[in-house]
Structure formats: structure tokens, C-alpha cells
Design a protein around this motif. Structure first.
Motif, PDB file in Angstrom:
ATOM      1  N   MET A  67       0.247  -8.570 -13.197  1.00 10.59           N
ATOM      2  CA  MET A  67      -0.847  -7.826 -12.583  1.00 10.59           C
ATOM      3  C   MET A  67      -1.018  -8.219 -11.118  1.00 10.59           C
ATOM      4  N   ARG A  68      -0.866  -9.510 -10.822  1.00  7.48           N
ATOM      5  CA  ARG A  68      -0.970  -9.967  -9.433  1.00  7.48           C
ATOM      6  C   ARG A  68       0.138  -9.349  -8.584  1.00  7.48           C
ATOM      7  N   VAL A  69       1.325  -9.261  -9.147  1.00  4.72           N
ATOM      8  CA  VAL A  69       2.450  -8.637  -8.425  1.00  4.72           C
ATOM      9  C   VAL A  69       2.129  -7.180  -8.121  1.00  4.72           C
ATOM     10  N   ARG A  97       3.790  -8.031  11.444  1.00  3.68           N
ATOM     11  CA  ARG A  97       3.604  -7.091  12.563  1.00  3.68           C
ATOM     12  C   ARG A  97       3.643  -7.811  13.902  1.00  3.68           C
ATOM     13  N   PHE A  98       3.008  -8.981  13.961  1.00  5.07           N
ATOM     14  CA  PHE A  98       2.959  -9.704  15.230  1.00  5.07           C
ATOM     15  C   PHE A  98       4.353 -10.142  15.661  1.00  5.07           C
ATOM     16  N   ASN A  99       5.149 -10.596  14.694  1.00  6.98           N
ATOM     17  CA  ASN A  99       6.491 -11.080  15.018  1.00  6.98           C
ATOM     18  C   ASN A  99       7.570 -10.009  14.905  1.00  6.98           C
ATOM     19  N   GLN A 100       7.153  -8.795  14.508  1.00  2.00           N
ATOM     20  CA  GLN A 100       8.068  -7.665  14.346  1.00  2.00           C
ATOM     21  C   GLN A 100       9.260  -8.030  13.457  1.00  2.00           C
ATOM     22  N   LYS A 101       8.926  -8.638  12.311  1.00  2.65           N
ATOM     23  CA  LYS A 101       9.952  -9.046  11.359  1.00  2.65           C
ATOM     24  C   LYS A 101       9.692  -8.396  10.008  1.00  2.65           C
ATOM     25  N   GLU A 102      10.751  -8.171   9.248  1.00  2.13           N
ATOM     26  CA  GLU A 102      10.615  -7.632   7.905  1.00  2.13           C
ATOM     27  C   GLU A 102       9.943  -8.659   6.984  1.00  2.13           C
ATOM     28  N   ILE A 103       9.312  -8.138   5.941  1.00  7.36           N
ATOM     29  CA  ILE A 103       8.634  -9.019   4.989  1.00  7.36           C
ATOM     30  C   ILE A 103       9.665  -9.591   4.022  1.00  7.36           C
ATOM     31  N   THR A 104       9.868 -10.888   4.097  1.00  7.17           N
ATOM     32  CA  THR A 104      10.805 -11.598   3.219  1.00  7.17           C
ATOM     33  C   THR A 104      10.088 -12.810   2.632  1.00  7.17           C
ATOM     34  N   ILE A 105      10.728 -13.471   1.691  1.00  8.30           N
ATOM     35  CA  ILE A 105      10.142 -14.699   1.127  1.00  8.30           C
ATOM     36  C   ILE A 105       9.988 -15.753   2.216  1.00  8.30           C
ATOM     37  N   ALA A 147       2.507 -14.136  -5.741  1.00  7.90           N
ATOM     38  CA  ALA A 147       1.709 -14.141  -6.963  1.00  7.90           C
ATOM     39  C   ALA A 147       1.800 -15.469  -7.700  1.00  7.90           C
ATOM     40  N   LYS A 148       2.969 -16.105  -7.661  1.00  9.56           N
ATOM     41  CA  LYS A 148       3.130 -17.393  -8.335  1.00  9.56           C
ATOM     42  C   LYS A 148       2.342 -18.498  -7.630  1.00  9.56           C
ATOM     43  N   GLU A 195      10.412  -9.202  -4.906  1.00  3.40           N
ATOM     44  CA  GLU A 195      10.648 -10.646  -4.972  1.00  3.40           C
ATOM     45  C   GLU A 195       9.640 -11.416  -4.111  1.00  3.40           C
ATOM     46  N   VAL A 196       9.173 -10.780  -3.006  1.00  4.67           N
ATOM     47  CA  VAL A 196       8.155 -11.424  -2.172  1.00  4.67           C
ATOM     48  C   VAL A 196       6.817 -11.424  -2.904  1.00  4.67           C
ATOM     49  N   ALA A 197       6.518 -10.292  -3.552  1.00  2.00           N
ATOM     50  CA  ALA A 197       5.271 -10.205  -4.314  1.00  2.00           C
ATOM     51  C   ALA A 197       5.237 -11.260  -5.422  1.00  2.00           C
TER      52      ALA A 197
END
Length: 470
Positions: free
Chosen positions: A304-306, A351-359, A329-330, A323-325
Motif C-alpha cells: 500500500m505504501r508503494v 527537479r533542482f538537480n535535473q536528475k532522474e528519480i533513482t534509488i 516504502a521500506k 523499485e524506488v517506491a
């Protein structure tokens, strides 16, 4: 596929091109957003495009809606406009002039600030803008992620929303902080108003009711007070534990309660504990609270958290990889509010660093939070872990129920809280439903002594400690 408007080098007439561009944008938003959100916040907007197509101005009804649309949707609208138009289009928000003639403080979209209470009062005086019901149109059944933790409460709330005044009256929802109790109440109100737009609905926090009683007492305006509360079709009241030790407030709420039930109006309440676990509330009121349906909301399970993280990221115009979610969540387990806070940090960092969301990015964005968690074990996490282990509800940790199947795990959780955290006995007692520190001390000594004698208990405690320490 919707035809794209001509690109900027042709300098289209602002009127036609603007409407075409805006229509394409809202067509996309209609697919992305829940219907209630779209109808409440996007559909009423009116758009105009600057002649050089560099800026689109969106007209909104009042300052509150301006601030909400700016915070929740402006970024996503700009992304869609750029995608549809082929170049950046800035979005400005302005209040519709015809709506603001009565009060100068609403006349400018940028100058000055207006408090929420001022905005409510002004809107009520003029019959537009924020409704008297104080509902948040974003908090609907569609925007609530369903899971094992809230399934029963959601089903009961949905029943109330579609058939008010019948079963489950009153509906009493209890659980810890940030688990979605308030969201469910707003969802009930919003759904009822979709079916019956003229229904008298009011959402308030218990402290507001206390304040209204005090004002009525001071000003001798109890007739007006009763007109307000006794005539409702649906009363939604948050955190009724705040009525503790307030005799006049409890008397007036009892009267309102009886009046509403007599006319088959519905009452939905929330609290941090089970009705009989409420301290310093009159017995006759507690019995009324307990006379309908009482349901608990538990901390959300991992899946549910994911889902919550992925859905809320999407609502913010971002995609969070699964996988990031799972990683977030963990590491953020206690409640939805903390999940949302973690998500905001990740999105801002991305957004600030203009980077993709990764682990890796999530780990960096949440490094302070993760560092604290690595050093500290929270009482809330202990309660959740012990409840899972002994197969009881987390809400039982701070309820006043005393059967052995609940009392013993509760004592074990108190013992672990003293052993594994820096909390004092009074602080631990407060987190276990406002119990006295002597109750905690008794539990700590009892479990500590038994651990020395009982091999099975010692083994159970060892497993719990290892689980909590990760």
C-alpha cells in the motif's frame, strides 16, 4: 489524436490558438486526474494566451483556488503546454475580476496575502468561493489508495456517503496520526455533495467546535449555534479526543448529536483511540460514540505504501519507478504523512538537480531521514512490529482494552520502547494512549523479570529486537 496548434513562429491569434491549446491540455488532464479533482480544480479554469504565445493566463474564482492550483497543478500544466506547443509556455494565475469587487484584498493575484479563515469568511458573506462546508475537494475516494489497512473503514465511509442516515450512524474512525482518517471524512462529504448538491455538510476539527461553544457562551448566541449545528445533514468532526475535560462542550455536542440523529442526519467522527479508550469524556457521550460502527485504520502495509508513493508522484506530474517506491516504502513505515514528506524531498531534489528519480537519488535526498532511522528506533515502529508479530491491531497498542491477547503484547512493546529508544517513561506512556508512567514502569519490570525465567519469551524478544535493529 488532437491536432497541435501552430508553432510560435507563425504568431497565431491569441484567442483561437489559446483556446485550442488549452482544450488539448485539459483533454490530457482529464485522462490523468480523478474525475472529482478534474471537475473541482481544472474544469472551471478559463484560459487566455498572450499574443506571442509566451504566457497563458488562467482565471480562477478566488485566492484560495489560485494558491491551490498554483501549488498542485501549475507545474504539470506547463509541462503539457510545452509538449503540445513545442516551446515553453509560462502559466500565470489571476483571480476573475467579476468575483472580487466586494473585497479589495482578493483583487490582485500577487499583491498581499489572505488567511484561510479570512477567505472563508469573505466567501461565505458573498456566497462564492470556498464553501461553508470547509471540505477539501482534493480529498476524495478516488484519491485515497485502498489497502488492507483501510479497507473496512473505506467501505463503511462509502456506504455512509451513498446512504446517509441509515446504517453506521455514527461512524467512528480511529487510528494513529497521518493514516488517512481526515481524508476519509472529506471523501464522505465530497461524495454526498456530488449526489445531493444542496445537502448541508460541515467538516470541522473538534477544537473549532470548542471555540464555537466558547463564543456562543460569551456572546449569548446559543440559538445561532444550534441553528448552525442542529440543521446539518452531515457533520464530520475530527479528533474528538480534544473534548476531554470540557464539560460545556461535551454537553453541547451531546445535544447536537441527539438532534442530528433524531432527524436522520449522519455523524462521522475520528479519534486517536477507540471510544471506550477516550479519557475524560462523559460516559453518556462515549456510549453514543460507540452506538454505531467503530472501525480502525492501521499503518499502511508495504504494498500500500508503494502504491501511495507512485500515485502521489503521478499526481505531482512525475513518474516514480517501482523499485524506488519500494526502497522508500521500506524505509518510511509509520504513516502516509511521512511518506508524502519523503516524496516531496525526492521530487524537489530531482527537479533542482535535473536528475532522474533513482534509488541513488532517493538515498541522497533522504540521507538525513535515513541517518536518523539508522541511529534511532521509533516507538511507532516498535508498536507496528510487535502488533504484526502477535497478530493484533496497532490501534490496540493505545486502546484501553485489556484482554490478555492484547495486554501482553502491549507490555512487551512498552518494554522494548524503554530498551531500544531514548524516550522517558512519561513519553512512552503518552504514545501508548496517554497511559501513566507507572503503567509503563510496571510493564518494563514485569517483562524484564519474566525474560530471565522464560526461555520462550526471551526468544520472542530476541527475534523482535533483531527485526527492529534491521
Amino acid at each position: 489524436m488532437t491536432a497541435q496548434p501552430p508553432r510560435h513562429e507563425h504568431h497565431p491569434a491569441a484567442g483561437d490558438a489559446g483556446q485550442s491549446l488549452w482544450q488539448s491540455c485539459i483533454d490530457q488532464l482529464a485522462q490523468e486526474l480523478p474525475e472529482q479533482q478534474f471537475n473541482t480544480w481544472i474544469k472551471p479554469l478559463r484560459a487566455s494566451l498572450k499574443e506571442d504565445a509566451s504566457v497563458m493566463t488562467l482565471q480562477v474564482a478566488n485566492r484560495f483556488k489560485l494558491d491551490w492550483v498554483r501549488a498542485q497543478y501549475r507545474q504539470r500544466i506547463m509541462q503539457l503546454l510545452e509538449k503540445l506547443y513545442g516551446q515553453p509556455v509560462d502559466v500565470e494565475l489571476a483571480i476573475t475580476l467579476s468575483e472580487v469587487s466586494a473585497k479589495p484584498s482578493f483583487a490582485s493575484p500577487v499583491a498581499g496575502t489572505v488567511s484561510f479563515e479570512d477567505m472563508v469568511e469573505a466567501a461565505e458573506d458573498r456566497g462564492f468561493g470556498t464553501p461553508k462546508n470547509r471540505l477539501n475537494g482534493m480529498l476524495t475516494f478516488e484519491t485515497l489508495v485502498e489497502g488492507t489497512a483501510n479497507r473496512m473503514a473505506r467501505a463503511a465511509a462509502m456506504h455512509v456517503a451513498t446512504m446517509p442516515g441509515h446504517l453506521y450512524n455514527p461512524l467512528f474512525i480511529y487510528g494513529g496520526v497521518g493514516l488517512g482518517k481526515t481524508h476519509l471524512m472529506h471523501a464522505v462529504g465530497n461524495r454526498l455533495l456530488m449526489d445531493r448538491s444542496n445537502a448541508k455538510v460541515l467538516y470541522i476539527h473538534a477544537e473549532q467546535f470548542v471555540s464555537d461553544v466558547v463564543k456562543a457562551y460569551q456572546r449569548k448566541t446559543f440559538d445561532e449555534f444550534k441553528d448552525k449545528y442542529h440543521s446539518l445533514d452531515l457533520l464530520l468532526i475530527d479528533d474528538v479526543q480534544f473534548f476531554a475535560n470540557k464539560d460545556r462542550t461535551q454537553e453541547e455536542f451531546f445535544n447536537a448529536f441527539e438532534a442530528l440523529l433524531a432527524k436522520k442526519s449522519h455523524i462521522v467522527m475520528t479519534s486517536d483511540t477507540y471510544p471506550k479508550g477516550l479519557a475524560d469524556i462523559h460516559e453518556r457521550l462515549v456510549s453514543r460514540f460507540d452506538s454505531g460502527l467503530t472501525v480502525a485504520i492501521e499503518p499502511p502495509e508495504l504494498e500500500m505504501r508503494v502504491a501511495i508513493l507512485i500515485n502521489k508522484a503521478r499526481a505531482e506530474g512525475s513518474d516514480m519507478p517501482e523499485e524506488v517506491a519500494f526502497f522508500v516504502a521500506k524505509n518510511v513505515r509509520s504513516n502516509v504523512r511521512e511518506l508524502e514528506g519523503a516524496l516531496r524531498k525526492i521530487l524537489a531534489y530531482s527537479r533542482f538537480n535535473q536528475k532522474e528519480i533513482t534509488i541513488a537519488l532517493a538515498r541522497e535526498a533522504l540521507r538525513d531521514l535515513l541517518s536518523i532511522q539508522n541511529r534511532q528506533i521509533s516507538v511507532e515502529n516498535i508498536q507496528k512490529t510487535v502488533a504484526d508479530y502477535y497478530k493484533i491491531k496497532v490501534a490496540d497498542m493505545y486502546s484501553k482494552k485489556r484482554p490478555a491477547s492484547i495486554a501482553r503484547p502491549r507490555q512487551i512493546a512498552m518494554y522494548l520502547a524503554k530498551e531500544l529508544t531514548q524516550k522517558s517513561l512519561p513519553e512512552i506512556g503518552e504514545l501508548f494512549g496517554g497511559r501513566d508512567h507507572t503503567t509503563v514502569l510496571h510493564a518494563v519490570r514485569k517483562i524484564g523479570a519474566e525474560r530471565q525465567q522464560a526461555t520462550e519469551l526471551n526468544q520472542q524478544l530476541h527475534v523482535l529486537e533483531q527485526t527492529l535493529k534491521g
